[in-house]
Design a protein around this motif. Structure first.
Motif, PDB file in Angstrom:
ATOM      1  N   PHE A 128      22.541  64.992 -24.364  1.00 56.78           N
ATOM      2  CA  PHE A 128      23.155  64.445 -23.148  1.00 56.78           C
ATOM      3  C   PHE A 128      23.188  65.488 -22.037  1.00 56.78           C
ATOM      4  O   PHE A 128      22.817  65.211 -20.886  1.00 56.78           O
ATOM      5  CB  PHE A 128      24.565  63.955 -23.489  1.00 56.78           C
ATOM      6  CG  PHE A 128      25.435  63.774 -22.301  1.00 56.78           C
ATOM      7  CD1 PHE A 128      25.311  62.645 -21.512  1.00 56.78           C
ATOM      8  CD2 PHE A 128      26.363  64.739 -21.959  1.00 56.78           C
ATOM      9  CE1 PHE A 128      26.109  62.490 -20.411  1.00 56.78           C
ATOM     10  CE2 PHE A 128      27.162  64.591 -20.857  1.00 56.78           C
ATOM     11  CZ  PHE A 128      27.033  63.459 -20.075  1.00 56.78           C
ATOM     12  N   LEU A 129      23.634  66.714 -22.379  1.00 52.99           N
ATOM     13  CA  LEU A 129      23.752  67.755 -21.347  1.00 52.99           C
ATOM     14  C   LEU A 129      22.380  68.093 -20.770  1.00 52.99           C
ATOM     15  O   LEU A 129      22.231  68.267 -19.562  1.00 52.99           O
ATOM     16  CB  LEU A 129      24.400  69.008 -21.943  1.00 52.99           C
ATOM     17  CG  LEU A 129      25.877  68.880 -22.291  1.00 52.99           C
ATOM     18  CD1 LEU A 129      26.378  70.175 -22.895  1.00 52.99           C
ATOM     19  CD2 LEU A 129      26.683  68.549 -21.067  1.00 52.99           C
ATOM     20  N   GLY A 130      21.370  68.173 -21.646  1.00 55.27           N
ATOM     21  CA  GLY A 130      20.030  68.476 -21.161  1.00 55.27           C
ATOM     22  C   GLY A 130      19.511  67.418 -20.221  1.00 55.27           C
ATOM     23  O   GLY A 130      18.933  67.720 -19.170  1.00 55.27           O
ATOM     24  N   ARG A 131      19.762  66.150 -20.576  1.00 54.74           N
ATOM     25  CA  ARG A 131      19.289  65.068 -19.711  1.00 54.74           C
ATOM     26  C   ARG A 131      20.004  65.100 -18.366  1.00 54.74           C
ATOM     27  O   ARG A 131      19.381  64.924 -17.316  1.00 54.74           O
ATOM     28  CB  ARG A 131      19.513  63.727 -20.410  1.00 54.74           C
ATOM     29  CG  ARG A 131      18.369  62.757 -20.209  1.00 54.74           C
ATOM     30  CD  ARG A 131      18.563  61.513 -21.029  1.00 54.74           C
ATOM     31  NE  ARG A 131      18.520  61.770 -22.464  1.00 54.74           N
ATOM     32  CZ  ARG A 131      19.512  61.476 -23.301  1.00 54.74           C
ATOM     33  NH1 ARG A 131      20.612  60.907 -22.844  1.00 54.74           N
ATOM     34  NH2 ARG A 131      19.414  61.732 -24.577  1.00 54.74           N
ATOM     35  N   MET A 132      21.336  65.356 -18.395  1.00 56.95           N
ATOM     36  CA  MET A 132      22.069  65.405 -17.135  1.00 56.95           C
ATOM     37  C   MET A 132      21.597  66.570 -16.271  1.00 56.95           C
ATOM     38  O   MET A 132      21.528  66.473 -15.045  1.00 56.95           O
ATOM     39  CB  MET A 132      23.574  65.568 -17.402  1.00 56.95           C
ATOM     40  CG  MET A 132      24.226  64.365 -17.999  1.00 56.95           C
ATOM     41  SD  MET A 132      24.327  63.018 -16.839  1.00 56.95           S
ATOM     42  CE  MET A 132      25.900  63.366 -16.107  1.00 56.95           C
ATOM     43  N   LEU A 133      21.248  67.688 -16.901  1.00 55.01           N
ATOM     44  CA  LEU A 133      20.861  68.877 -16.132  1.00 55.01           C
ATOM     45  C   LEU A 133      19.569  68.656 -15.370  1.00 55.01           C
ATOM     46  O   LEU A 133      19.379  69.265 -14.316  1.00 55.01           O
ATOM     47  CB  LEU A 133      20.684  70.077 -17.067  1.00 55.01           C
ATOM     48  CG  LEU A 133      21.909  70.929 -17.335  1.00 55.01           C
ATOM     49  CD1 LEU A 133      21.517  72.110 -18.191  1.00 55.01           C
ATOM     50  CD2 LEU A 133      22.524  71.420 -16.059  1.00 55.01           C
ATOM     51  N   ILE A 134      18.663  67.822 -15.900  1.00 48.58           N
ATOM     52  CA  ILE A 134      17.415  67.636 -15.164  1.00 48.58           C
ATOM     53  C   ILE A 134      17.372  66.317 -14.434  1.00 48.58           C
ATOM     54  O   ILE A 134      16.349  65.970 -13.860  1.00 48.58           O
ATOM     55  CB  ILE A 134      16.180  67.774 -16.080  1.00 48.58           C
ATOM     56  CG1 ILE A 134      16.294  66.806 -17.226  1.00 48.58           C
ATOM     57  CG2 ILE A 134      15.997  69.177 -16.562  1.00 48.58           C
ATOM     58  CD1 ILE A 134      15.019  66.652 -17.996  1.00 48.58           C
ATOM     59  N   ASN A 151      31.095  62.443 -19.804  1.00 46.37           N
ATOM     60  CA  ASN A 151      31.032  63.810 -20.328  1.00 46.37           C
ATOM     61  C   ASN A 151      30.676  64.840 -19.273  1.00 46.37           C
ATOM     62  O   ASN A 151      30.297  65.949 -19.608  1.00 46.37           O
ATOM     63  CB  ASN A 151      30.016  63.873 -21.466  1.00 46.37           C
ATOM     64  CG  ASN A 151      30.685  63.657 -22.804  1.00 46.37           C
ATOM     65  OD1 ASN A 151      31.898  63.762 -22.908  1.00 46.37           O
ATOM     66  ND2 ASN A 151      29.901  63.347 -23.802  1.00 46.37           N
ATOM     67  N   GLY A 152      30.784  64.475 -17.976  1.00 49.77           N
ATOM     68  CA  GLY A 152      30.389  65.415 -16.931  1.00 49.77           C
ATOM     69  C   GLY A 152      31.188  66.692 -16.933  1.00 49.77           C
ATOM     70  O   GLY A 152      30.698  67.730 -16.485  1.00 49.77           O
ATOM     71  N   GLY A 153      32.426  66.654 -17.421  1.00 53.36           N
ATOM     72  CA  GLY A 153      33.266  67.845 -17.439  1.00 53.36           C
ATOM     73  C   GLY A 153      32.648  68.965 -18.252  1.00 53.36           C
ATOM     74  O   GLY A 153      32.806  70.142 -17.922  1.00 53.36           O
ATOM     75  N   GLN A 154      31.929  68.604 -19.315  1.00 58.09           N
ATOM     76  CA  GLN A 154      31.281  69.648 -20.117  1.00 58.09           C
ATOM     77  C   GLN A 154      30.226  70.384 -19.312  1.00 58.09           C
ATOM     78  O   GLN A 154      30.052  71.590 -19.437  1.00 58.09           O
ATOM     79  CB  GLN A 154      30.641  69.032 -21.348  1.00 58.09           C
ATOM     80  CG  GLN A 154      31.655  68.415 -22.264  1.00 58.09           C
ATOM     81  CD  GLN A 154      31.065  68.123 -23.611  1.00 58.09           C
ATOM     82  OE1 GLN A 154      29.966  68.540 -23.910  1.00 58.09           O
ATOM     83  NE2 GLN A 154      31.808  67.397 -24.422  1.00 58.09           N
ATOM     84  N   LEU A 155      29.544  69.625 -18.444  1.00 54.90           N
ATOM     85  CA  LEU A 155      28.526  70.248 -17.603  1.00 54.90           C
ATOM     86  C   LEU A 155      29.174  71.209 -16.614  1.00 54.90           C
ATOM     87  O   LEU A 155      28.672  72.313 -16.380  1.00 54.90           O
ATOM     88  CB  LEU A 155      27.775  69.138 -16.868  1.00 54.90           C
ATOM     89  CG  LEU A 155      26.285  69.275 -16.740  1.00 54.90           C
ATOM     90  CD1 LEU A 155      25.677  69.624 -18.072  1.00 54.90           C
ATOM     91  CD2 LEU A 155      25.718  67.972 -16.256  1.00 54.90           C
ATOM     92  N   VAL A 156      30.326  70.790 -16.046  1.00 59.55           N
ATOM     93  CA  VAL A 156      31.023  71.675 -15.109  1.00 59.55           C
ATOM     94  C   VAL A 156      31.473  72.940 -15.828  1.00 59.55           C
ATOM     95  O   VAL A 156      31.392  74.043 -15.279  1.00 59.55           O
ATOM     96  CB  VAL A 156      32.212  70.936 -14.467  1.00 59.55           C
ATOM     97  CG1 VAL A 156      32.943  71.841 -13.517  1.00 59.55           C
ATOM     98  CG2 VAL A 156      31.720  69.725 -13.736  1.00 59.55           C
ATOM     99  N   ALA A 157      31.911  72.780 -17.077  1.00 61.49           N
ATOM    100  CA  ALA A 157      32.310  73.968 -17.843  1.00 61.49           C
ATOM    101  C   ALA A 157      31.132  74.912 -18.029  1.00 61.49           C
ATOM    102  O   ALA A 157      31.279  76.143 -17.943  1.00 61.49           O
ATOM    103  CB  ALA A 157      32.863  73.538 -19.198  1.00 61.49           C
ATOM    104  N   LEU A 158      29.947  74.339 -18.240  1.00 61.82           N
ATOM    105  CA  LEU A 158      28.738  75.168 -18.356  1.00 61.82           C
ATOM    106  C   LEU A 158      28.489  75.934 -17.062  1.00 61.82           C
ATOM    107  O   LEU A 158      28.195  77.137 -17.085  1.00 61.82           O
ATOM    108  CB  LEU A 158      27.567  74.251 -18.673  1.00 61.82           C
ATOM    109  CG  LEU A 158      26.354  74.818 -19.362  1.00 61.82           C
ATOM    110  CD1 LEU A 158      26.767  75.390 -20.689  1.00 61.82           C
ATOM    111  CD2 LEU A 158      25.335  73.731 -19.557  1.00 61.82           C
ATOM    112  N   PHE A 159      28.662  75.254 -15.916  1.00 59.83           N
ATOM    113  CA  PHE A 159      28.454  75.930 -14.630  1.00 59.83           C
ATOM    114  C   PHE A 159      29.479  77.051 -14.445  1.00 59.83           C
ATOM    115  O   PHE A 159      29.156  78.119 -13.929  1.00 59.83           O
ATOM    116  CB  PHE A 159      28.561  74.931 -13.479  1.00 59.83           C
ATOM    117  CG  PHE A 159      27.535  73.835 -13.531  1.00 59.83           C
ATOM    118  CD1 PHE A 159      26.304  74.057 -14.114  1.00 59.83           C
ATOM    119  CD2 PHE A 159      27.793  72.594 -12.990  1.00 59.83           C
ATOM    120  CE1 PHE A 159      25.365  73.052 -14.170  1.00 59.83           C
ATOM    121  CE2 PHE A 159      26.855  71.594 -13.042  1.00 59.83           C
ATOM    122  CZ  PHE A 159      25.637  71.820 -13.629  1.00 59.83           C
ATOM    123  N   VAL A 160      30.715  76.791 -14.883  1.00 64.20           N
ATOM    124  CA  VAL A 160      31.753  77.823 -14.755  1.00 64.20           C
ATOM    125  C   VAL A 160      31.383  79.052 -15.578  1.00 64.20           C
ATOM    126  O   VAL A 160      31.567  80.193 -15.138  1.00 64.20           O
ATOM    127  CB  VAL A 160      33.125  77.266 -15.175  1.00 64.20           C
ATOM    128  CG1 VAL A 160      34.152  78.377 -15.251  1.00 64.20           C
ATOM    129  CG2 VAL A 160      33.590  76.228 -14.196  1.00 64.20           C
TER     130      VAL A 160
END
Lengths: 165, 103
Positions: free
Chosen positions: A129-135, B59-68
């Motif tokens: 999921f994270l990989g797909r969102m990142l690109i 689950n966008g919060g996990q992505l923000v945590a990655l950016f942090v």
């Protein structure tokens, strides 16, 4: 109280106790090593929240990178050979009172607020999921972070290597 | 109350944040101030991930945590370069004694 709760309390206690040692320990190297346990505890909390990828990244980047960098900073900025690594503290009592009040207010807000909770099931793996969102949705942020890291790398190298004329 | 939920994670995060602020305001050594900032960033990350799990935002919060985490790495590198430079100039890194922009 099931096993999930027990593991949560274990990680929370590890995190908070070692964080207390980080901010109160007189010896700065002890602080740095306690920071290791804090990062491990936080990684465990991430894993409990279903963020497995973030937990691994936390271990890789914080423990493997930032902590080592901080230790280098400690070693390079203290005269290890002749002066001990003790570091002073100032304004302990007013800081403790102020921070205690802040913590009281923040935790009261966290406790009293009627959060709208949706107990979503913990996914098996968040990495796809994270990989797909990142690109897709976050590709601009992703590229900007890449540029930022490059600038930070160049900037750190050029600041640290500047020689006195 | 015993069932661990969102509130438990938020309270751990607020405690970590308060300890980070305590470290930033009481320690003299610049590297210790940096450690306090790292604690505060970690507590913010716990909040992001807790709301990603329990909130209604996906689950966008996990992505923000990655950016942090990325920003924290960049910040630590730059800050330690500045600290090393300060040490070369003033031969100590106590933030209460360094009050000149130029030697």
């Amino acid at each position: 109280m099931n096993i999930y709760d027990l593991i949560f309390y274990l990680f929370a206690i590890i995190t908070l106790v070692s964080a207390v040692f980080v901010v109160t320990s007189k010896n700065i190297v002890h602080s740095a090593f306690n920071l290791l346990f804090t990062f491990f505890g936080v990684a465990g909390i991430y894993a409990l929240l279903g963020a497995d990828f973030i937990a691994v990244v936390q271990l890789l980047v914080y423990v493997g990178g930032i902590l080592i960098l901080l230790l280098f900073g400690v070693m390079l900025t203290n005269k290890i050979t002749n002066v001990d690594l003790r570091t002073g503290t100032i304004h302990i009592v007013p800081a403790a009172i102020g921070v205690g009040m802040l913590w009281g207010a923040l935790s009261a807000i966290a406790y009293k607020t009627n959060w709208i909770k949706i107990d979503s099931p913990i996914p098996n793996s968040t990495a796809p999921f994270l990989g797909r969102m990142l690109i897709t949705d976050y590709v601009l942020v992703f590229e900007l972070l890449g540029i930022l890291l490059l600038i930070a790398l160049i900037g750190a190298a050029s600041i640290a290597r500047r020689e006195k004329e | 109350m015993l069932q661990v939920g969102l509130t438990h994670f938020l309270i751990v995060s607020t405690a970590l944040f308060s300890l980070g602020i305590y470290g930033v305001v009481t320690r003299k050594n610049a590297v210790m101030v940096l450690m306090g900032i790292e604690l505060m960033l970690n507590s913010a990350n716990i909040n992001f991930i807790a709301f990603a799990r329990y909130g209604n935002f996906g689950n966008g919060g996990q992505l923000v945590a990655l950016f942090v985490i990325v920003l924290a790495a960049a910040e630590a590198a730059i800050a330690l370069a500045i600290v090393l430079n300060i040490y070369k100039t003033f031969t100590n890194v106590n933030v209460d004694e360094i009050d000149n922009l130029k030697e």
